[in-house]
Enzyme design. Sequence first.
Site, PDB file in Angstrom:
ATOM      1  N   THR A  24       1.196   1.978  -5.358  1.00 49.24           N
ATOM      2  CA  THR A  24       0.789   0.586  -5.173  1.00 49.24           C
ATOM      3  C   THR A  24       0.600  -0.102  -6.518  1.00 49.24           C
ATOM      4  O   THR A  24       1.010  -1.252  -6.695  1.00 49.24           O
ATOM      5  CB  THR A  24      -0.523   0.527  -4.360  1.00 49.24           C
ATOM      6  OG1 THR A  24      -0.308   1.139  -3.086  1.00 49.24           O
ATOM      7  CG2 THR A  24      -0.971  -0.912  -4.162  1.00 49.24           C
TER       8      THR A  24
ATOM      9  N   HIS B   2       0.843  -1.196   0.000  1.00 46.68           N
ATOM     10  CA  HIS B   2       0.000   0.000   0.000  1.00 46.68           C
ATOM     11  C   HIS B   2       0.879   1.246   0.000  1.00 46.68           C
ATOM     12  O   HIS B   2       2.064   1.201   0.321  1.00 46.68           O
ATOM     13  CB  HIS B   2      -0.969   0.014   1.188  1.00 46.68           C
ATOM     14  CG  HIS B   2      -0.334   0.283   2.521  1.00 46.68           C
ATOM     15  ND1 HIS B   2       0.081   1.535   2.930  1.00 46.68           N
ATOM     16  CD2 HIS B   2      -0.054  -0.549   3.563  1.00 46.68           C
ATOM     17  CE1 HIS B   2       0.570   1.482   4.147  1.00 46.68           C
ATOM     18  NE2 HIS B   2       0.518   0.221   4.567  1.00 46.68           N
ATOM     19  N   CYS B   3       0.269   2.347  -0.392  1.00 45.21           N
ATOM     20  CA  CYS B   3       0.923   3.661  -0.285  1.00 45.21           C
ATOM     21  C   CYS B   3      -0.017   4.534   0.532  1.00 45.21           C
ATOM     22  O   CYS B   3      -0.250   4.244   1.698  1.00 45.21           O
ATOM     23  CB  CYS B   3       1.246   4.245  -1.654  1.00 45.21           C
ATOM     24  SG  CYS B   3      -0.118   4.234  -2.838  1.00 45.21           S
ATOM     25  N   SER B   4      -0.581   5.575  -0.064  1.00 40.84           N
ATOM     26  CA  SER B   4      -1.578   6.373   0.652  1.00 40.84           C
ATOM     27  C   SER B   4      -2.974   5.835   0.369  1.00 40.84           C
ATOM     28  O   SER B   4      -3.613   5.248   1.223  1.00 40.84           O
ATOM     29  CB  SER B   4      -1.466   7.847   0.251  1.00 40.84           C
ATOM     30  OG  SER B   4      -0.256   8.400   0.728  1.00 40.84           O
TER      31      SER B   4
END
Length: 824
Positions: free
Chosen positions: A426, A418-420
């Site tokens: 991602t 995941h990222c934000s």
Amino acid sequence: MAAPHLKHTFANIHALRGGKPELGDLALSDYHLVFRFPPESLTAADPNLKKSVKQVWFAFHIISQCTLRPTPPSSGVPSSIRIRFRDFTYVSFNFADDKEAREAFEFIKTRTCKLGSIDKLLAFSYRPPSNSPESKINGWDLYDVRAEFRRQGISDKSRELGWRISTINKDYSFSPTYPALLIVPSKISDATLKYAASYRSRQRIPVLTYRHPVNNCTITRCSQPLPGISFKRNIQDESLVSACFSASTEFAGGASPDMPVESPPPSTVDLMIESENTDASMSDIQKAEDELTVGGTILYDEKTGKRLIYGAQQQNLIVDARPVINSYAMQAIGYGTENMEHYKFAKKEYLNIDNIHVMRESLEKVISAIKDADVSPFPPNKELLAKSKWLKHISGILSGSALIAQRVGIQHSNVLIHCSDGWDRTGQLSALSQLMLDPYYRTLEGFIVLVEKDWLSFGHMFHLRSGHLSHEDWFTVDGDALAGTAVKPGENDGRADHFENAIAGAKRFWSKKTASGKEAVTDADGTPFETGVEPAVAENMATRPKDISPVFHQFLDATYQLLRQHPTRFEFNERFLRRLHYHVYSCQYGTFLFNNERQRHEARLQERTRSVWAYFLSRRSEFTNEQYDATVDDHVRGCERIIFPRCDDVRWWHQLFNRTDDEMNGDLNALAATAERVAAYQQASSSSELSGPVDSGTPDANSNPSSSRAPSRTSVSPTRSPQPPGLAATAAGGSVLAGVESAHEVLTPGTRSPAPVNRNAAAGDPTSTFAALQERISGLSLGKAMFGGGIGGSTGRSSIGGTGSDSGRNSQNELVEQEMRSMD
């Protein structure tokens, strides 16, 4: 494509590209700028010229910057329109009549950034000729989510593999930016998913995107959690992540396929049970994880007597693509990252990949380095290219993707990414790691499925990141030209206003609420984005320059690096990637319109537009790699299932920037050639210092198991990017999976004999050894490489662990295609 209905035609216009003028006629239609040369005034006088008439089409929607430079008639300097396109084509059109220049500029601006509605784009009116091969292919039917996961071994009838297909999002009400069908652990109910959704940004819960066909390990993806400054936790989210990591272990450990999914075996704890006692619930989750890992089969190591458990040596990983400081800073506004005290069944890895704003600014620096390509034949500004750090970003993305592929394919572990919000970085990491792991995705159809699955279906915001409706700020009038000066290389032509950029950055930093007064959440580490339900398809589709970022461009660039480093492992060629980049912005097809699957469904794109995949499949021969070898054999060098990048061998994608390899990569190629010569010298020195046979049981400091192979470039690079374990052997010419368990050995652990270590012994007369070494040094020509001698137009890269010949590099130069975009 049928001839357009022309709205305006301007005769005897000079088009300038690369500092070379071409006289022709400029025609403007509703969607295209068409330049035809020689002009009709010349062909009418000389009929023989009619046979040589050419025309170049430019779609209005790929315009990235358009600047009008009006000049007074008394100046004697023609007025001009300078245009930069999204495919990095630069053209300047010179008009003898200033009135015509203004008329053309306003028409282009109106047809580009003043459409007012997305359904006025070219895609909604484009139709291929009725008798063409493209018209007979329905590209929308190519991707079937059930068929793709059935290929991976997952379907409604195979829940014993640990996964099921959930329809909880069939109407997109559960998570508006997610696909309608979600692959989730079999033991997790939809009720648990609903509770877990509240703990993930935009309800983008952990779901499956890839299952490895050999070891059953998986790649799952999601958005950031929401612990906030109070460090909240969510039992259901922890249960879901735990189940994602244990599904493959349960299958490998011998779980009975006949066991009802709703009733877990007595040796496990039902992860769906909710408990009021938080500590007790977490204890149950940990026990369940341990039980699932052990499974029902007990094996022991014959040497140590220790229990052998498949999966017990796993290093399951949660990958946070963001820089560490960004992840923790998000907690101040209610977001953040996982507290690993509650996810003890995995480890955390931060990849430090920068956000969309940093990437956009990086590309803007690259553009500044090549922005004079219309009026100047000179090469790009090498200093600005270096300052852009573009190659560093590409290398970082490849390195992170390689880490994921190595964990899944080599260490038989599971990875959650995941990222934000889980739709930018991602997508890059998820798609690239699968490209490294699975040969299917390296075929033409497979790559199309990969883009559909991990980019379009999982909600990468193509409309927001690409700016399909353009923006008025991209159209400027240069008032300085009224003084009568001609544009010169390096002048400010309105393409970059640093003051405006600084103001925009300050507003971004201090903004706490959106213009409407609604609470703003953060997208990509700090971009205000309205909360609540996703806007309707027809609403809020205006381009916001601060949300534009080359995320998908970077994915294609990273894919190009893999293709360049492994030229026989991809069915498609470089031109396929380049044309795909073009059509992301052309708006000729409906494939990349809107931001997610829900919006495309509501807009009925499959009924109203054509798919870009029909374009590519109908021209398969143009996009097929002639060097492609479909053989997959883990025991044959160069034919392994898994490929890894050489992160210190990243080069500029010069074809995309419409430059030669020497212009963009000349310095890098020279340094690489020098490094190879130094490596060869070191190899020769190491071999000559061996004075006798080496005892097979005692390692020698100078012994090298791969000394008979060609030297690896990665071993001498002074600033090498981090690479996953096993990558050095690959670069040196060995198999990626050399020494790694086969599928049978993984699923049926047993005794394996260690592979013998081959060591080379050197012995002989010192005089002859010195003479041989002196001869080798004399042939290295170290000084020539330092000053460009013998390298010149070198474009090629060496094969794995070797050095390409000059003739091969020159022949590759001759094959470089510098095409102007034409609409077939």
